[in-house]
Design a protein around this motif. Structure first.
Motif, PDB file in Angstrom:
ATOM      1  N   VAL A 191      51.759  81.104  42.866  1.00  0.00           N
ATOM      2  CA  VAL A 191      52.604  80.795  42.008  1.00  0.00           C
ATOM      3  C   VAL A 191      53.655  79.720  42.248  1.00  0.00           C
ATOM      4  O   VAL A 191      54.189  79.655  43.556  1.00  0.00           O
ATOM      5  CB  VAL A 191      53.514  82.041  41.649  1.00  0.00           C
TER       6      VAL A 191
ATOM      7  N   LEU B 199      56.915  77.407  41.297  1.00  0.00           N
ATOM      8  CA  LEU B 199      58.048  77.463  40.418  1.00  0.00           C
ATOM      9  C   LEU B 199      58.346  75.875  40.138  1.00  0.00           C
ATOM     10  O   LEU B 199      58.868  75.207  40.823  1.00  0.00           O
ATOM     11  CB  LEU B 199      59.147  78.033  41.255  1.00  0.00           C
TER      12      LEU B 199
ATOM     13  N   SER C 141      54.770  78.297  36.899  1.00  0.00           N
ATOM     14  CA  SER C 141      56.029  78.648  36.209  1.00  0.00           C
ATOM     15  C   SER C 141      57.067  77.712  35.620  1.00  0.00           C
ATOM     16  O   SER C 141      57.699  76.882  36.525  1.00  0.00           O
ATOM     17  CB  SER C 141      56.912  79.665  37.063  1.00  0.00           C
TER      18      SER C 141
ATOM     19  N   ALA D 184      63.672  83.507  41.871  1.00  0.00           N
ATOM     20  CA  ALA D 184      62.778  84.684  41.985  1.00  0.00           C
ATOM     21  C   ALA D 184      62.871  85.363  40.682  1.00  0.00           C
ATOM     22  O   ALA D 184      61.840  85.751  40.369  1.00  0.00           O
ATOM     23  CB  ALA D 184      63.561  85.684  43.069  1.00  0.00           C
TER      24      ALA D 184
ATOM     25  N   LEU E 141      59.489  85.488  38.494  1.00  0.00           N
ATOM     26  CA  LEU E 141      58.382  86.091  38.774  1.00  0.00           C
ATOM     27  C   LEU E 141      58.341  87.528  37.969  1.00  0.00           C
ATOM     28  O   LEU E 141      57.363  88.084  37.693  1.00  0.00           O
ATOM     29  CB  LEU E 141      58.473  86.566  40.324  1.00  0.00           C
ATOM     30  N   SER E 142      59.649  87.936  37.493  1.00  0.00           N
ATOM     31  CA  SER E 142      59.750  89.047  36.588  1.00  0.00           C
ATOM     32  C   SER E 142      58.780  89.006  35.306  1.00  0.00           C
ATOM     33  O   SER E 142      58.608  89.971  34.540  1.00  0.00           O
ATOM     34  CB  SER E 142      61.102  89.350  36.325  1.00  0.00           C
TER      35      SER E 142
ATOM     36  N   LEU F 142      56.011  87.455  34.959  1.00  0.00           N
ATOM     37  CA  LEU F 142      54.525  87.614  35.238  1.00  0.00           C
ATOM     38  C   LEU F 142      53.856  88.766  35.330  1.00  0.00           C
ATOM     39  O   LEU F 142      54.738  89.987  35.534  1.00  0.00           O
ATOM     40  CB  LEU F 142      54.208  87.016  36.473  1.00  0.00           C
TER      41      LEU F 142
ATOM     42  N   PHE G  37      52.062  91.704  40.534  1.00  0.00           N
ATOM     43  CA  PHE G  37      51.038  91.160  41.573  1.00  0.00           C
ATOM     44  C   PHE G  37      49.935  92.132  42.046  1.00  0.00           C
ATOM     45  O   PHE G  37      50.457  93.303  42.189  1.00  0.00           O
ATOM     46  CB  PHE G  37      51.694  90.676  42.719  1.00  0.00           C
TER      47      PHE G  37
ATOM     48  N   THR H  88      50.845  87.386  47.496  1.00  0.00           N
ATOM     49  CA  THR H  88      50.768  86.102  46.548  1.00  0.00           C
ATOM     50  C   THR H  88      51.732  85.054  47.198  1.00  0.00           C
ATOM     51  O   THR H  88      52.891  85.263  47.662  1.00  0.00           O
ATOM     52  CB  THR H  88      51.249  86.363  45.193  1.00  0.00           C
TER      53      THR H  88
ATOM     54  N   VAL I  53      54.271  81.950  46.992  1.00  0.00           N
ATOM     55  CA  VAL I  53      55.168  81.571  45.859  1.00  0.00           C
ATOM     56  C   VAL I  53      55.793  80.240  46.628  1.00  0.00           C
ATOM     57  O   VAL I  53      56.470  80.463  47.790  1.00  0.00           O
ATOM     58  CB  VAL I  53      56.085  82.730  45.582  1.00  0.00           C
TER      59      VAL I  53
ATOM     60  N   LEU J 128      58.465  93.385  44.655  1.00  0.00           N
ATOM     61  CA  LEU J 128      59.070  92.974  43.352  1.00  0.00           C
ATOM     62  C   LEU J 128      59.435  94.220  42.684  1.00  0.00           C
ATOM     63  O   LEU J 128      60.275  93.896  41.564  1.00  0.00           O
ATOM     64  CB  LEU J 128      57.826  92.573  42.436  1.00  0.00           C
TER      65      LEU J 128
END
Length: 253
Positions: free
Chosen positions: A4, A6, A52, A86, A89-90, A92, A95, A99, A101, A175
């Motif tokens: 991922v 960002l 993202s 961070a 990521l919520s 997506l 996972f 992953t 990031v 997460l």
């Protein structure tokens, strides 16, 4: 390997350039930062990357013709408001495995494959890539004790620190400490995980790392990339760039 990236920041410290070009597409010697990162991830064995996005998301999506780019499968996640480093990521799907990031505003010659392998071997909940930075102090540094007595005097010392490089490998279990669709930064997420006993490991980059947050930093990164593109892209990709023969970061390529 899944990653991922960002890429939703506004790049305010790079204005006015980022008023028209989003920070992830800022060029280093003519090559967008994001395209350099994707080339590196592909070389490391990554097959699927989620971008993202936030600020000027349409421009970044338009730089890729399809949901595939140079053999990578791409998908896009959009944050309608800034969610920190961070929080995105919520948004997506959960996972399924480890992953990678990372931020989209850095230049590094880190061995992503080695970082990944070290993380898997460590069995940590997260591995944080670190860069050693040195700061020269222009004055004499004095230490005193509780009685105000001088205990040490160092003339113009060079101090060394390990700083977060904005690159992480995260396990799905981490997460659960992430609030849903709320602003949250990676240090807070990792601190929450540590407070609950989750092991967090560090990986020191044995090489080059440049943050690209200011115009001065962008200039330094551009000079480093221009001086030795093979250091960052490998000989094949760098040769294609120099020869101008359909480099893998070309739009749709």
């Amino acid at each position: 390997m899944r990653a991922v990236v960002l890429a939703g920041g506004e790049g305010r410290r790079l204005r006015p350039a980022t008023l028209t070009v989003p920070k992830p597409l800022m060029p280093l010697d003519g090559i967008p930062i994001l395209h350099i990162i994707l080339t590196q991830l592909k070389r490391a064995g990554c097959t699927h990357v989620t971008l993202s996005l936030g600020y000027q998301a349409h421009m970044i999506k338009a730089s890729f013709d399809e949901n595939r780019w140079s053999g990578l499968e791409l998908d896009f996640s959009l944050e309608n408001e800034a969610l920190g480093t961070a929080g995105p990521l919520s948004l997506l799907p959960p996972f399924e495995d480890s992953t990678l990031v990372m931020n989209a505003d850095l230049l590094t010659d880190i061995d992503f494959a080695d970082l990944w392998a070290r993380h898997k071997k460590s069995q940590a909940s997260a591995t944080v890539a670190l860069s050693r930075q040195e700061v020269d102090i222009a004055h004499g540094v004095v230490d005193i004790d509780d009685e105000r007595r001088v205990t040490d005097f160092r003339e113009k010392p060079r101090l060394s620190f390990l700083v977060s490089a904005g690159i992480y490998v995260l396990e799905p279990s981490l997460l659960r400490f992430l609030p849903q669709a709320a602003r949250h930064d990676m240090p807070a997420l990792l601190d929450d995980a540590r407070a609950h006993g989750e092991p967090i490991e560090g990986y020191v980059i044995d090489g080059d790392w440049h943050d690209i947050g200011t115009r001065e930093q962008l200039s330094f990164a551009t000079e480093a990339f221009r001086a030795d593109p093979a250091r960052y892209l490998g000989r094949t990709a760098a040769a294609e760039l120099c020869a101008g023969t359909g480099a893998p970061w070309a739009v749709g390529g």
